[in-house]
Write a protein that holds these residues in place. Structure first.
Motif: not given
Length: 174
Positions: A109-126
């Motif tokens: 993951l790029p760094n901007d995705e890492v920060s989004k992931m850490k604050t998210s409560t719902v994840y897009d999983i395929v």
């Protein structure tokens, strides 16, 4: 000529009625994500449980699943693959299939995705499904290999509770 047309009509009806391609429905009816943590060295620790309903809309033929594999992925990185034991779905019936994805995976993951992931409560999983199934009519065995993709929005459960309820996700041919 009339006999040929009648025979052809009967063959078309039989193939349509018994074909494995006839409207099999795959949908994820439940998903629970109890762990989804990314470490400082970009290793994702996850615990995902899913229930997939396989529906046979045919009136007369059973579907026999020889291979049923589910692969969970997040942001184009595969997390884990799970193989399900062979099973059969009766006519006009549904068969629930449960799969558990638990482990660790190095992420790209790029760094901007890492920060989004850490604050998210719902994840897009395929969830990708690879299946091999067959149906039989008299002595004719109709077999098919399929690939399906299920786009899930899975809420993270903390302390057994989630702020958002999981919504059923239909799977489409990939």
């Amino acid at each position: 000529m009339i006999v040929f047309i009648i025979a052809l009509s009967v063959a078309v009806i039989v193939v349509r009625e018994y074909s494995p391609k006839r409207g099999i429905k795959y949908e994820v009816t439940d998903a629970s994500l109890t762990q989804f943590n990314l470490t400082s060295d970009k290793i994702l620790k996850f615990n995902l449980a899913v229930t997939i309903n396989v529906e046979n809309p045919n009136k007369r033929s059973d579907f026999h699943y020889e291979k049923f594999e589910a692969v969970a992925s997040y942001k184009h990185d595969s997390l884990m693959s799970v193989s399900i034991d062979p099973f059969e779905v009766e006519p006009k019936d549904k068969h629930p299939v449960s799969a558990l994805f638990k482990g660790e995976q190095k992420m790209s993951l790029p760094n901007d995705e890492v920060s989004k992931m850490k604050t998210s409560t719902v994840y897009d999983i395929v969830l990708k499904l690879k299946v091999k199934h067959w149906a039989k009519y008299a002595t004719i065995k109709i077999q098919e290999n399929m690939k399906m993709a299920c786009n899930l929005k899975v809420p993270l459960n903390s302390n057994g509770k989630s702020a958002v309820k999981f919504e059923v996700a239909k799977c489409e041919k990939a």
